[in-house]
Design an enzyme around this catalytic site. Structure first.
Site, PDB file in Angstrom:
ATOM      1  N   GLN A 191       0.837  -1.215   0.000  1.00 36.92           N
ATOM      2  CA  GLN A 191       0.000   0.000   0.000  1.00 36.92           C
ATOM      3  C   GLN A 191       0.868   1.260   0.000  1.00 36.92           C
ATOM      4  O   GLN A 191       0.449   2.311  -0.466  1.00 36.92           O
ATOM      5  CB  GLN A 191      -0.922   0.018   1.236  1.00 36.92           C
ATOM      6  CG  GLN A 191      -2.055  -0.976   1.201  1.00 36.92           C
ATOM      7  CD  GLN A 191      -1.714  -2.286   1.854  1.00 36.92           C
ATOM      8  OE1 GLN A 191      -0.540  -2.702   1.876  1.00 36.92           O
ATOM      9  NE2 GLN A 191      -2.706  -2.962   2.402  1.00 36.92           N
ATOM     10  N   ASP A 232      -6.791   1.641  12.431  1.00 32.30           N
ATOM     11  CA  ASP A 232      -8.045   0.977  12.059  1.00 32.30           C
ATOM     12  C   ASP A 232      -8.995   0.820  13.234  1.00 32.30           C
ATOM     13  O   ASP A 232     -10.193   0.612  13.053  1.00 32.30           O
ATOM     14  CB  ASP A 232      -7.760  -0.392  11.431  1.00 32.30           C
ATOM     15  CG  ASP A 232      -7.153  -0.203  10.045  1.00 32.30           C
ATOM     16  OD1 ASP A 232      -5.931   0.083   9.977  1.00 32.30           O
ATOM     17  OD2 ASP A 232      -7.893  -0.277   9.058  1.00 32.30           O
TER      18      ASP A 232
HETATM   19  O1  MRU Z   1      -5.476  -3.411   4.870  1.00 34.75           O
HETATM   20  P1  MRU Z   1      -5.712  -1.960   4.588  1.00 34.75           P
HETATM   21  O2  MRU Z   1      -4.964  -1.476   3.381  1.00 34.75           O
HETATM   22  O3  MRU Z   1      -7.180  -1.613   4.549  1.00 34.75           O
HETATM   23  O4  MRU Z   1      -5.094  -1.221   5.833  1.00 34.75           O
HETATM   24  C1  MRU Z   1      -5.238   0.173   5.951  1.00 34.75           C
HETATM   25  C2  MRU Z   1      -4.446   0.739   7.070  1.00 34.75           C
HETATM   26  O5  MRU Z   1      -3.857   0.031   7.844  1.00 34.75           O
HETATM   27  C3  MRU Z   1      -4.504   2.222   7.254  1.00 34.75           C
HETATM   28  O6  MRU Z   1      -3.340   2.663   7.854  1.00 34.75           O
HETATM   29  C4  MRU Z   1      -5.713   2.495   8.142  1.00 34.75           C
HETATM   30  O7  MRU Z   1      -6.910   2.141   7.540  1.00 34.75           O
HETATM   31  C5  MRU Z   1      -5.811   3.830   8.719  1.00 34.75           C
HETATM   32  S1  MRU Z   1      -5.719   5.231   7.648  1.00 34.75           S
HETATM   33  C6  MRU Z   1      -7.131   5.403   6.874  1.00 34.75           C
END
Ligand code: MRU
Length: 335
Positions: A191, A232
């Site tokens: 990501q 999250d």
């Molecule tokens: O697995 P993902 O790509 O959905 O994980 C996203 C994250 O860990 C972000 O850092 C998190 O959602 C917080 S920022 C919007």
């Protein structure tokens, strides 16, 4: 389309238009749908991802689910399907419950779609404003132009607005307070190197991508002024779940005496989780580790440990930026 016009979610003509993030950074592919199961699948496969974004997408999906069939059984099947897509980001449960409350308050389910859609649109609008506020409040953590390290993707692709930690980076950059952003590549789904690099580049913010495992040597060389990530789910005591690898960064920050901040809207705070031990951690498939972009890259029969998130203890978090301001320890996020 202008260079900076990319987006993760847009609701138009009774359809959700979303960017399928699995194709980035090579292809900006947008999908329009009014099928809640297509949206549920997109969340499951991380085509739509990031805590606030999956909450908003889940809300639109639940509204669309009752557009034609609005019976309680149909509503509850859609609610359960969407809730089961990803367990860690509490924003999804929060948004679905907001719509559930609206549905349960209806005197006649014929008007379910309009009422639920109104709430979903408000949640999206509200997130845009929360992102803006986090950006404003985040300025207070900069004492001077700084080199910042971040993890995963927390920008437009992860939210309904300009992002959580990314919004702070953006406002700080506009204020001349960013000399460099180091973006962890964020194994295994990249990501950082796919999405955060895309956003930093599109927004003209100076950046460098690094393997996750290089953060320690950068810090020991004195090259990082502060670390900021998203979250999250934040427990009442301030323990915060975020993309796996965040805890490692926080430990490194403590060792190197570097401030470690989190930025998250209050929809990420969970009053039902007293501590981080209560946060469910999503385990994802072995394929994500054994393959990269569909190509096998590892010993095929290896057993794999692939938690999508880890929990950073509150004691390692210098401060938490929400739309309400900068929260400092000791944390107590009981409502
Ligand atoms: O697995 P993902 O790509 O959905 O994980 C996203 C994250 O860990 C972000 O850092 C998190 O959602 C917080 S920022 C919007």
């Amino acid at each position: 389309m202008k260079k900076s016009d990319y987006f993760s979610l847009k609701f138009e003509d009774d359809r959700l238009i979303f960017c399928d993030q699995t194709h980035l950074p090579f292809e900006e592919k947008y999908i329009a749908t009014d099928d809640y199961e297509v949206i549920a699948d997109a969340i499951r496969r991380l085509a739509i991802r990031g805590a606030p974004a999956i909450g908003i997408a889940g809300a639109y999906a639940l509204a669309l689910a009752v557009k034609i069939y609005s019976s309680p059984i149909h509503f509850s099947n859609a609610y359960e399907t969407l809730l089961s897509t990803r367990p860690t980001a509490v924003n999804l449960r929060w948004a679905l419950n907001e719509l559930k409350q609206v549905y349960e308050g209806l005197s006649d389910t014929c008007s379910a779609y309009q009422n639920l859609l109104e709430r979903a649109l408000a949640i999206h609008q509200d997130d845009i404003e929360k992102c803006r506020m986090m950006g404003e409040h985040g300025l207070s953590i900069f004492k001077k132009p700084s080199v910042v390290l971040t993890h995963c993707n927390t920008g437009r692709f992860a939210t309904g607005g300009e992002g959580t930690a990314f919004s702070v980076l953006r406002t700080a950059n506009e204020a001349g307070l960013i000399t460099m952003v180091y973006a962890d590549e964020t194994r295994p789904l990249l990501q950082g190197s796919r999405l955060t690099a895309f956003e930093l580049s599109r927004q003209g913010i100076p950046f460098t991508v690094l393997p996750d495992s290089a953060a320690a040597s950068l810090m020991s060389a004195g090259m990082i002024d502060l670390v900021i990530t998203g979250s999250d789910r934040i427990a009442v005591n301030g323990d915060a779940a975020n993309k796996v690898g965040t805890y490692m960064l926080a430990v490194l920050c403590a060792y190197h005496k570097i401030p470690f901040y989190i930025a998250a809207p209050t929809s990420t705070f969970d009053p039902h989780c007293p501590t981080g031990a209560d946060i469910p951690i999503e385990q994802r498939s072995a394929t994500e580790v054994l393959h990269t972009s569909g190509t096998p890259v590892a010993f095929p029969d290896a057993q794999v440990y692939n938690p999508s998130f880890d929990v950073t203890p509150a004691s390692l978090i210098t401060g938490i930026i929400s739309e309400n301001g900068l929260h400092l320890p000791p944390y107590n996020f009981r409502k």
